[in-house]
Motif scaffolding. Structure first.
Motif, PDB file in Angstrom:
ATOM      1  N   ALA A 193       0.850  -1.188   0.000  1.00  0.00           N
ATOM      2  CA  ALA A 193       0.000   0.000   0.000  1.00  0.00           C
ATOM      3  C   ALA A 193       0.885   1.237   0.000  1.00  0.00           C
ATOM      4  O   ALA A 193       1.837   1.315   0.784  1.00  0.00           O
ATOM      5  N   PHE A 194       0.588   2.165  -0.881  1.00  0.00           N
ATOM      6  CA  PHE A 194       1.221   3.479  -0.824  1.00  0.00           C
ATOM      7  C   PHE A 194       0.460   4.323   0.202  1.00  0.00           C
ATOM      8  O   PHE A 194      -0.765   4.225   0.306  1.00  0.00           O
ATOM      9  N   GLU A 195       1.188   5.151   0.914  1.00  0.00           N
ATOM     10  CA  GLU A 195       0.603   6.001   1.963  1.00  0.00           C
ATOM     11  C   GLU A 195       0.921   7.461   1.614  1.00  0.00           C
ATOM     12  O   GLU A 195       1.853   8.048   2.145  1.00  0.00           O
ATOM     13  N   PRO A 196       0.142   8.053   0.711  1.00  0.00           N
ATOM     14  CA  PRO A 196       0.520   9.374   0.186  1.00  0.00           C
ATOM     15  C   PRO A 196       0.091  10.533   1.078  1.00  0.00           C
ATOM     16  O   PRO A 196      -0.914  10.471   1.804  1.00  0.00           O
ATOM     17  N   GLU A 197       0.852  11.596   0.965  1.00  0.00           N
ATOM     18  CA  GLU A 197       0.497  12.898   1.516  1.00  0.00           C
ATOM     19  C   GLU A 197       0.344  13.860   0.337  1.00  0.00           C
ATOM     20  O   GLU A 197       0.953  13.672  -0.713  1.00  0.00           O
ATOM     21  N   PHE A 198      -0.463  14.889   0.532  1.00  0.00           N
ATOM     22  CA  PHE A 198      -0.626  15.892  -0.514  1.00  0.00           C
ATOM     23  C   PHE A 198      -0.986  17.235   0.110  1.00  0.00           C
ATOM     24  O   PHE A 198      -1.416  17.311   1.265  1.00  0.00           O
ATOM     25  N   THR A 199      -0.788  18.285  -0.671  1.00  0.00           N
ATOM     26  CA  THR A 199      -1.058  19.643  -0.209  1.00  0.00           C
ATOM     27  C   THR A 199      -2.280  20.177  -0.926  1.00  0.00           C
ATOM     28  O   THR A 199      -2.350  20.168  -2.162  1.00  0.00           O
ATOM     29  N   LEU A 200      -3.246  20.630  -0.149  1.00  0.00           N
ATOM     30  CA  LEU A 200      -4.502  21.161  -0.681  1.00  0.00           C
ATOM     31  C   LEU A 200      -4.469  22.690  -0.614  1.00  0.00           C
ATOM     32  O   LEU A 200      -4.138  23.261   0.427  1.00  0.00           O
ATOM     33  N   GLY A 210      -1.941  23.151   4.894  1.00  0.00           N
ATOM     34  CA  GLY A 210      -2.759  22.543   3.851  1.00  0.00           C
ATOM     35  C   GLY A 210      -2.447  21.095   3.554  1.00  0.00           C
ATOM     36  O   GLY A 210      -3.017  20.510   2.630  1.00  0.00           O
ATOM     37  N   GLN A 211      -1.546  20.480   4.329  1.00  0.00           N
ATOM     38  CA  GLN A 211      -1.115  19.116   4.021  1.00  0.00           C
ATOM     39  C   GLN A 211      -2.109  18.099   4.565  1.00  0.00           C
ATOM     40  O   GLN A 211      -2.559  18.192   5.714  1.00  0.00           O
ATOM     41  N   GLN A 212      -2.429  17.119   3.724  1.00  0.00           N
ATOM     42  CA  GLN A 212      -3.396  16.078   4.061  1.00  0.00           C
ATOM     43  C   GLN A 212      -2.737  14.709   3.909  1.00  0.00           C
ATOM     44  O   GLN A 212      -1.851  14.540   3.084  1.00  0.00           O
ATOM     45  N   GLU A 213      -3.231  13.746   4.689  1.00  0.00           N
ATOM     46  CA  GLU A 213      -2.824  12.358   4.486  1.00  0.00           C
ATOM     47  C   GLU A 213      -4.060  11.477   4.546  1.00  0.00           C
ATOM     48  O   GLU A 213      -4.827  11.527   5.514  1.00  0.00           O
ATOM     49  N   LEU A 214      -4.247  10.682   3.504  1.00  0.00           N
ATOM     50  CA  LEU A 214      -5.362   9.747   3.441  1.00  0.00           C
ATOM     51  C   LEU A 214      -4.823   8.427   2.936  1.00  0.00           C
ATOM     52  O   LEU A 214      -4.198   8.369   1.879  1.00  0.00           O
ATOM     53  N   SER A 215      -5.047   7.365   3.713  1.00  0.00           N
ATOM     54  CA  SER A 215      -4.513   6.039   3.386  1.00  0.00           C
ATOM     55  C   SER A 215      -5.628   5.113   2.956  1.00  0.00           C
ATOM     56  O   SER A 215      -6.743   5.178   3.485  1.00  0.00           O
ATOM     57  N   ILE A 216      -5.322   4.232   2.000  1.00  0.00           N
ATOM     58  CA  ILE A 216      -6.291   3.222   1.571  1.00  0.00           C
ATOM     59  C   ILE A 216      -5.748   1.828   1.887  1.00  0.00           C
ATOM     60  O   ILE A 216      -4.577   1.653   2.195  1.00  0.00           O
ATOM     61  N   ARG A 217      -6.628   0.862   1.804  1.00  0.00           N
ATOM     62  CA  ARG A 217      -6.313  -0.512   2.195  1.00  0.00           C
ATOM     63  C   ARG A 217      -5.222  -1.108   1.304  1.00  0.00           C
ATOM     64  O   ARG A 217      -5.137  -0.818   0.110  1.00  0.00           O
ATOM     65  N   PRO A 218      -4.377  -1.987   1.869  1.00  0.00           N
ATOM     66  CA  PRO A 218      -3.373  -2.692   1.066  1.00  0.00           C
ATOM     67  C   PRO A 218      -4.030  -3.631   0.053  1.00  0.00           C
ATOM     68  O   PRO A 218      -5.203  -4.002   0.183  1.00  0.00           O
ATOM     69  N   ALA A 219      -3.241  -4.018  -0.930  1.00  0.00           N
ATOM     70  CA  ALA A 219      -3.698  -4.939  -1.972  1.00  0.00           C
ATOM     71  C   ALA A 219      -2.490  -5.689  -2.504  1.00  0.00           C
ATOM     72  O   ALA A 219      -1.347  -5.371  -2.169  1.00  0.00           O
ATOM     73  N   THR A 220      -2.727  -6.684  -3.312  1.00  0.00           N
ATOM     74  CA  THR A 220      -1.617  -7.366  -3.961  1.00  0.00           C
ATOM     75  C   THR A 220      -0.882  -6.367  -4.862  1.00  0.00           C
ATOM     76  O   THR A 220      -1.424  -5.327  -5.239  1.00  0.00           O
ATOM     77  N   ALA A 221       0.354  -6.688  -5.218  1.00  0.00           N
ATOM     78  CA  ALA A 221       1.278  -5.700  -5.771  1.00  0.00           C
ATOM     79  C   ALA A 221       0.718  -4.939  -6.976  1.00  0.00           C
ATOM     80  O   ALA A 221       0.734  -3.701  -7.000  1.00  0.00           O
ATOM     81  N   LEU A 222       0.239  -5.646  -7.992  1.00  0.00           N
ATOM     82  CA  LEU A 222      -0.227  -4.956  -9.190  1.00  0.00           C
ATOM     83  C   LEU A 222      -1.420  -4.071  -8.880  1.00  0.00           C
ATOM     84  O   LEU A 222      -1.488  -2.919  -9.344  1.00  0.00           O
ATOM     85  N   LYS A 223      -2.337  -4.574  -8.083  1.00  0.00           N
ATOM     86  CA  LYS A 223      -3.511  -3.772  -7.737  1.00  0.00           C
ATOM     87  C   LYS A 223      -3.117  -2.567  -6.891  1.00  0.00           C
ATOM     88  O   LYS A 223      -3.705  -1.489  -7.020  1.00  0.00           O
ATOM     89  N   ALA A 224      -2.109  -2.721  -6.025  1.00  0.00           N
ATOM     90  CA  ALA A 224      -1.663  -1.592  -5.207  1.00  0.00           C
ATOM     91  C   ALA A 224      -1.134  -0.463  -6.088  1.00  0.00           C
ATOM     92  O   ALA A 224      -1.400   0.723  -5.843  1.00  0.00           O
ATOM     93  N   ASP A 236      -1.907  -0.014  -9.344  1.00  0.00           N
ATOM     94  CA  ASP A 236      -3.074   0.510 -10.053  1.00  0.00           C
ATOM     95  C   ASP A 236      -3.863   1.463  -9.158  1.00  0.00           C
ATOM     96  O   ASP A 236      -4.308   2.532  -9.593  1.00  0.00           O
ATOM     97  N   ASN A 237      -4.038   1.067  -7.901  1.00  0.00           N
ATOM     98  CA  ASN A 237      -4.777   1.905  -6.955  1.00  0.00           C
ATOM     99  C   ASN A 237      -4.102   3.269  -6.773  1.00  0.00           C
ATOM    100  O   ASN A 237      -4.774   4.289  -6.627  1.00  0.00           O
ATOM    101  N   ARG A 268      -3.997   9.095  -7.199  1.00  0.00           N
ATOM    102  CA  ARG A 268      -3.429  10.370  -7.644  1.00  0.00           C
ATOM    103  C   ARG A 268      -4.426  11.139  -8.513  1.00  0.00           C
ATOM    104  O   ARG A 268      -4.593  12.364  -8.355  1.00  0.00           O
ATOM    105  N   GLU A 269      -5.076  10.442  -9.425  1.00  0.00           N
ATOM    106  CA  GLU A 269      -6.050  11.091 -10.286  1.00  0.00           C
ATOM    107  C   GLU A 269      -7.226  11.644  -9.481  1.00  0.00           C
ATOM    108  O   GLU A 269      -7.735  12.733  -9.775  1.00  0.00           O
ATOM    109  N   THR A 270      -7.656  10.917  -8.468  1.00  0.00           N
ATOM    110  CA  THR A 270      -8.830  11.307  -7.694  1.00  0.00           C
ATOM    111  C   THR A 270      -8.543  12.497  -6.795  1.00  0.00           C
ATOM    112  O   THR A 270      -9.357  13.424  -6.687  1.00  0.00           O
ATOM    113  N   VAL A 271      -7.389  12.490  -6.131  1.00  0.00           N
ATOM    114  CA  VAL A 271      -7.006  13.610  -5.269  1.00  0.00           C
ATOM    115  C   VAL A 271      -7.054  14.920  -6.047  1.00  0.00           C
ATOM    116  O   VAL A 271      -7.594  15.935  -5.570  1.00  0.00           O
ATOM    117  N   ARG A 272      -6.506  14.908  -7.232  1.00  0.00           N
ATOM    118  CA  ARG A 272      -6.446  16.135  -8.033  1.00  0.00           C
ATOM    119  C   ARG A 272      -7.781  16.418  -8.730  1.00  0.00           C
ATOM    120  O   ARG A 272      -8.217  17.571  -8.802  1.00  0.00           O
TER     121      ARG A 272
END
Length: 467
Positions: free
Chosen positions: A146-153, A212-226, A228-229, A234-238
């Protein structure tokens, strides 16, 4: 056979593709985006219209080979086999189909880049990760990640001094402060709903350290799906931000002087049936397999950083005493170590064992980054490497002699240094293959040169604009 619009007969498609066509009709989708990640880390793609989607599910959409030699500044690099002559196909994976909640009438699928005859193309990043997963499977392992991204709003505003546009954060709240929850609430709730509507199950959310920094984590998945997720994330945040006349950036340092945005990567190895976490030793500690995996990552980390911290801007974040993992070492819950062994959760000791790679951000192509992590970790297991003793303090507080004794050293301080380390890493270069590594190095070397000729304001603008 063709229907009255000249499209392929859906009955000739496989079940997954037919389900996509059914959903397109039910959800009144007019355009379906075929998405891929390029060597610059940019998410790109083309879109198919609804009436020709049945054809495009099988054939893909034609695409110039040159696009995989394009930098994040849209500067085309001279790479043999990626010039004006030649074509590949953007071929979508029907299993990844999602309507886009933030773009009514549109949907998306993550795609492979394939040759005209349908065979894998040697520069396809998603294929690189598929091959790494296959190498793991051959050894009897599956990887969960699972990637655990942070972003600035914030908002994109003109610079009063006439320079490049600036990203002005939506708030100046404190880390984890409820003020941050309240100010970003409307955006956050739309984001959570958009994630969940696409099957990206939200685990945690909080306002982070930076303005303005946010962190939102999603559930882990198998490698390819992780991976893809992470593209869809990234597309959804923006996308959600743009629909609200806001701007969101996952760039490592979109605002000078503020906390950086990472995309920490959590991984664990499991048995092929995903029934047993092989990183757990049964006593709440790290198994021998996990130690070998950690040692492999540490051994290859200088070169790996060129793939996981993949932009010039990454190295403004990757500094000591920034909780970014600037030193090559590991430690139990040590957030200054490049690799953190996460303490297991009570009641889920066996299943929650995992490690966190902190030298990771969202300018990376997730398929290349995660694929390289697999190759590095698997190399450590195969060679029986040992990571030594964990570091129990901030490595920046140690003397040079103490760090030398513990085998701790500073990771590359620039993208240029990381690319040098990647070129010197025989395992990773061999795994990437000739075409992919030539293109990646050309693209990234060009970015180093282009940004070296500009100032910090230009660099931060280009990165928050693109990522």
């Amino acid at each position: 056979m063709r229907d009255r619009h000249g499209a392929a007969d859906p009955s000739q498609l496989d079940p997954a593709a037919r389900r996509v066509l059914e959903r397109v009709e039910v959800d009144r989708v007019e355009l379906v985006r075929f998405l891929y990640a390029d060597h610059g880390g940019v998410i790109r793609g083309k879109a198919a219209g609804r009436r020709r989607l049945a054809d495009r599910l099988g054939t893909g959409i034609g695409h110039t080979v040159a696009m995989m030699a394009m930098s994040m500044l849209d500067h085309l690099q001279p790479v043999e086999g990626m010039g004006p002559v030649g074509e590949v196909r953007i071929v979508p994976d029907p299993a990844t189909f999602v309507p886009l909640p933030y773009a009514p009438g549109a949907a998306a699928m993550v795609s492979d880049l394939r040759q005209i005859d349908g065979s894998p193309w040697a520069a396809c990043p998603r294929t690189f990760l598929k091959d790494a997963v296959a190498a793991l499977e051959a050894e009897g392992y599956a990887l969960v990640a699972a990637f655990e991204p942070e972003f600035t709003l914030g908002r994109r505003l003109p610079d009063p001094a006439g320079g490049p546009d600036r990203l002005v954060p939506v708030d100046d709240s404190l880390c984890y402060a409820t003020t941050g929850f309240d100010i970003a609430h409307d955006y956050t709730m739309r984001l959570v709903r958009a994630m969940e509507d696409q099957g990206l199950l939200v685990e945690h959310y909080h306002p982070e350290l930076g303005a303005g920094q946010q962190e939102l984590s999603i559930r882990p998945a198998t490698a390819l799906k992780a991976a893809d997720n992470h593209v869809l994330y990234r597309e959804t945040v923006r996308g959600v931000a743009f629909r609200m006349a806001m701007w969101a950036s996952l760039a490592p340092k979109p605002i000078p002087g503020q906390a950086g945005n990472g995309a920490h990567l959590h991984v664990s190895l499991w048995d092929p049936a995903l029934e047993r976490n092989l990183f757990a030793d049964g006593n709440g500690g790290m198994s021998g397999l996990a130690r070998g995996f950690v040692a492999g990552i540490l051994d290859h980390l200088p070169g790996l950083a060129a793939l996981s911290c993949a932009s010039v801007n990454s190295y403004r974040r990757l500094e000591p005493r920034s909780w970014a993992g600037a030193y090559r070492c590991y430690g139990v819950d040590n957030r200054e170590a490049a690799v953190r062994l996460c303490s297991p959760m009570a009641g889920h000791v066996e299943t929650s064992a995992n490690l966190e790679i902190k030298t990771s951000d969202s300018t990376a192509n997730p398929y290349l980054s995660l694929g390289a992590v697999i190759h590095a970790g698997l190399d450590g297991i195969r060679r029986g490497l040992d990571p030594g003793e964990p570091v129990t303090v901030d490595p920046a507080t140690l003397t040079d002699r103490e760090r030398a004794r513990l085998g701790v050293d500073r990771l590359p301080a620039s993208l240029g240094e990381a690319l040098d380390a990647l070129e010197a890493d025989e395992l990773l270069m061999e795994a990437l293959g000739p075409l992919r590594r030539d293109a990646y190095l050309a693209v990234k070397r060009s970015e180093v040169a282009d940004f070296a000729a500009e100032d910090e304001a230009f660099e931060t603008f280009q990165h928050f604009r693109v990522f």
